[in-house]
Design a protein around this motif. Structure first.
Motif, PDB file in Angstrom:
ATOM      1  N   ASN A   1       1.034  -1.295   0.271  1.00 20.36           N
ATOM      2  CA  ASN A   1       0.340   0.196  -0.103  1.00 20.36           C
ATOM      3  C   ASN A   1       0.649   1.368   0.004  1.00 20.36           C
ATOM      4  O   ASN A   1       1.659   1.724   0.731  1.00 20.36           O
ATOM      5  N   LYS A   2       1.050   1.465  -1.084  1.00 20.30           N
ATOM      6  CA  LYS A   2       1.977   2.510  -1.125  1.00 20.30           C
ATOM      7  C   LYS A   2       1.449   3.973  -1.006  1.00 20.30           C
ATOM      8  O   LYS A   2       1.851   4.610   0.396  1.00 20.30           O
ATOM      9  N   ASP A   3       0.171   4.125  -0.246  1.00 15.83           N
ATOM     10  CA  ASP A   3      -0.413   5.270   0.202  1.00 15.83           C
ATOM     11  C   ASP A   3       0.217   5.144   1.474  1.00 15.83           C
ATOM     12  O   ASP A   3       0.530   6.187   2.116  1.00 15.83           O
ATOM     13  N   GLN A   4      -0.020   4.348   2.295  1.00 13.50           N
ATOM     14  CA  GLN A   4       0.242   3.977   3.482  1.00 13.50           C
ATOM     15  C   GLN A   4       1.428   4.062   3.848  1.00 13.50           C
ATOM     16  O   GLN A   4       1.797   5.110   5.030  1.00 13.50           O
ATOM     17  N   ALA A   5       2.614   3.380   2.639  1.00 10.96           N
ATOM     18  CA  ALA A   5       4.026   3.814   3.143  1.00 10.96           C
ATOM     19  C   ALA A   5       4.353   4.891   2.844  1.00 10.96           C
ATOM     20  O   ALA A   5       5.032   5.483   3.400  1.00 10.96           O
ATOM     21  N   VAL A   6       3.773   6.378   2.046  1.00 13.42           N
ATOM     22  CA  VAL A   6       4.243   7.835   2.651  1.00 13.42           C
ATOM     23  C   VAL A   6       3.286   7.959   3.733  1.00 13.42           C
ATOM     24  O   VAL A   6       4.354   8.769   4.964  1.00 13.42           O
ATOM     25  N   ALA A   7       2.318   7.517   4.204  1.00 12.91           N
ATOM     26  CA  ALA A   7       1.481   8.479   5.530  1.00 12.91           C
ATOM     27  C   ALA A   7       1.820   7.376   6.453  1.00 12.91           C
ATOM     28  O   ALA A   7       2.569   8.973   7.320  1.00 12.91           O
ATOM     29  N   THR A   8       3.150   7.175   6.664  1.00 14.64           N
ATOM     30  CA  THR A   8       3.233   6.604   7.281  1.00 14.64           C
ATOM     31  C   THR A   8       5.418   6.930   8.000  1.00 14.64           C
ATOM     32  O   THR A   8       5.178   7.075   9.046  1.00 14.64           O
ATOM     33  N   GLY A   9       5.302   7.952   6.735  1.00 18.57           N
ATOM     34  CA  GLY A   9       6.956   8.446   6.843  1.00 18.57           C
ATOM     35  C   GLY A   9       7.636   7.801   6.046  1.00 18.57           C
ATOM     36  O   GLY A   9       9.182   7.785   6.059  1.00 18.57           O
ATOM     37  N   TRP A  10       7.524   6.213   5.660  1.00 21.85           N
ATOM     38  CA  TRP A  10       7.927   5.121   5.381  1.00 21.85           C
ATOM     39  C   TRP A  10       9.143   5.636   4.400  1.00 21.85           C
ATOM     40  O   TRP A  10      10.015   5.477   4.098  1.00 21.85           O
ATOM     41  N   VAL A  11       8.385   6.075   3.148  1.00 21.85           N
ATOM     42  CA  VAL A  11       8.902   7.218   1.886  1.00 21.85           C
ATOM     43  C   VAL A  11       8.093   8.453   1.865  1.00 21.85           C
ATOM     44  O   VAL A  11       7.454   8.474   2.332  1.00 21.85           O
ATOM     45  N   GLN A  12       9.207   9.412   1.332  1.00 23.63           N
ATOM     46  CA  GLN A  12       8.874  10.327   0.838  1.00 23.63           C
ATOM     47  C   GLN A  12       7.440  10.941  -0.648  1.00 23.63           C
ATOM     48  O   GLN A  12       6.090  11.242   0.262  1.00 23.63           O
ATOM     49  N   ASN A  13       7.416   9.457  -1.076  1.00 22.80           N
ATOM     50  CA  ASN A  13       6.697   9.435  -2.601  1.00 22.80           C
ATOM     51  C   ASN A  13       6.315   7.739  -2.803  1.00 22.80           C
ATOM     52  O   ASN A  13       7.554   6.967  -2.289  1.00 22.80           O
ATOM     53  N   GLY A  14       5.497   7.484  -4.027  1.00 27.46           N
ATOM     54  CA  GLY A  14       5.588   5.919  -3.547  1.00 27.46           C
ATOM     55  C   GLY A  14       6.882   5.708  -5.523  1.00 27.46           C
ATOM     56  O   GLY A  14       7.109   4.279  -5.368  1.00 27.46           O
ATOM     57  N   ASP A  15       7.773   6.915  -5.245  1.00 32.93           N
ATOM     58  CA  ASP A  15       8.788   6.602  -6.590  1.00 32.93           C
ATOM     59  C   ASP A  15       9.548   5.080  -5.874  1.00 32.93           C
ATOM     60  O   ASP A  15      10.119   4.388  -6.642  1.00 32.93           O
ATOM     61  N   THR A  16      10.213   5.310  -4.864  1.00 33.69           N
ATOM     62  CA  THR A  16      11.130   3.959  -4.656  1.00 33.69           C
ATOM     63  C   THR A  16      10.300   3.103  -3.806  1.00 33.69           C
ATOM     64  O   THR A  16      10.931   1.865  -4.680  1.00 33.69           O
ATOM     65  N   ILE A  17       8.830   3.312  -3.532  1.00 34.06           N
ATOM     66  CA  ILE A  17       8.520   1.998  -3.991  1.00 34.06           C
ATOM     67  C   ILE A  17       8.871   0.946  -5.329  1.00 34.06           C
ATOM     68  O   ILE A  17       8.822  -0.258  -5.321  1.00 34.06           O
ATOM     69  N   ASP A  18       8.295   2.267  -6.290  1.00 38.30           N
ATOM     70  CA  ASP A  18       8.103   2.041  -7.466  1.00 38.30           C
ATOM     71  C   ASP A  18       9.748   0.879  -7.851  1.00 38.30           C
ATOM     72  O   ASP A  18       9.367   0.096  -8.803  1.00 38.30           O
ATOM     73  N   GLU A  19      10.565   1.751  -7.973  1.00 38.68           N
ATOM     74  CA  GLU A  19      11.851   1.188  -8.049  1.00 38.68           C
ATOM     75  C   GLU A  19      12.465  -0.157  -7.261  1.00 38.68           C
ATOM     76  O   GLU A  19      13.546   0.031  -8.005  1.00 38.68           O
ATOM     77  N   CYS A  20      11.247  -0.374  -5.862  1.00 28.57           N
ATOM     78  CA  CYS A  20      12.105  -0.848  -5.097  1.00 28.57           C
ATOM     79  C   CYS A  20      11.094  -2.644  -5.332  1.00 28.57           C
ATOM     80  O   CYS A  20      11.507  -3.691  -5.473  1.00 28.57           O
ATOM     81  N   LEU A  21      10.123  -2.546  -6.621  1.00 30.73           N
ATOM     82  CA  LEU A  21       9.236  -3.631  -7.129  1.00 30.73           C
ATOM     83  C   LEU A  21      10.731  -4.866  -7.433  1.00 30.73           C
ATOM     84  O   LEU A  21      10.408  -5.897  -7.415  1.00 30.73           O
ATOM     85  N   GLN A  22      11.575  -4.387  -7.932  1.00 31.00           N
ATOM     86  CA  GLN A  22      11.799  -5.638  -9.062  1.00 31.00           C
ATOM     87  C   GLN A  22      12.739  -6.146  -8.206  1.00 31.00           C
ATOM     88  O   GLN A  22      13.430  -7.614  -8.090  1.00 31.00           O
ATOM     89  N   ASP A  23      13.598  -5.759  -6.619  1.00 30.25           N
ATOM     90  CA  ASP A  23      13.976  -6.154  -5.850  1.00 30.25           C
ATOM     91  C   ASP A  23      13.061  -7.375  -5.143  1.00 30.25           C
ATOM     92  O   ASP A  23      13.710  -8.595  -4.771  1.00 30.25           O
ATOM     93  N   MET A  24      11.996  -7.422  -5.194  1.00 27.65           N
ATOM     94  CA  MET A  24      11.070  -8.275  -4.401  1.00 27.65           C
ATOM     95  C   MET A  24      10.829  -9.959  -4.709  1.00 27.65           C
ATOM     96  O   MET A  24       9.928  -9.487  -5.808  1.00 27.65           O
TER      97      MET A  24
END
Length: 161
Positions: free
Chosen positions: A108-131
């Motif tokens: 849930n990218k919105d939650q990742a941003v809302a909790t302050g884990w990332v500033q926006n969803g770009d980092t999540i998108d960039e990390c998907l390939q590692d999963m």
């Protein structure tokens, strides 16, 4: 003349392969996003009111790890033993408790941003390939990727806006 025709054919084939592989990469990225990201329309931000200590205690009941593991993760971006699945499952539990991962192990990218884990969803998108791997491994590889970006970039690429 025969050699010239071969060169033209090979160059033409290379162009066709390059163009088609680019579209395949984009299709693969889209498929990866669909497979690993929660649909924002159906995602809820129903994170329980847990403190970090509560989450640590809750996840540590089932997946026992020491604070040394978390310190190592914060200091280096990875666990000291990346073959041990218990800390990886701890991270999956942690992300689920924070509602960053839903019950289907989608992010849930919105939650990742809302909790302050990332500033926006770009980092999540960039990390998907590692999963890759099991659900616990995917969660850990996501955390490792985000943590490494935080360490290398100062607070991840997201802060460079």
């Amino acid at each position: 003349m025969n050699i010239a025709l071969r060169v033209v054919f090979l160059l033409g084939s290379l162009v066709i392969l390059t163009v088609s592989s680019c579209s395949m990469i984009n299709d693969d990225a889209t498929e990866l996003q669909e497979a690993l990201l929660a649909d924002p329309a159906t995602s809820t931000l129903d994170m329980k009111n847990y403190t970090m200590e509560d989450i640590y205690a809750e996840c540590n009941k089932t997946f026992i790890i020491t604070m040394d593991y978390l310190t190592e993760l914060n200091d280096t971006g990875s666990f000291p033993d990346e073959t041990d699945k218990t800390p990886m499952c701890f991270m999956r539990c942690f992300l689920q408790q924070r509602a960053i991962l839903n019950e289907d192990d989608k992010i849930n990218k919105d939650q990742a941003v809302a909790t302050g884990w990332v500033q926006n969803g770009d980092t999540i998108d960039e990390c998907l390939q590692d999963m890759v791997g099991s659900p616990c491994e995917r969660a850990y590889f996501l955390v490792r990727c985000v943590s490494t970006r935080h360490l290398v970039d100062g607070r991840s690429k997201d802060s460079k806006k």
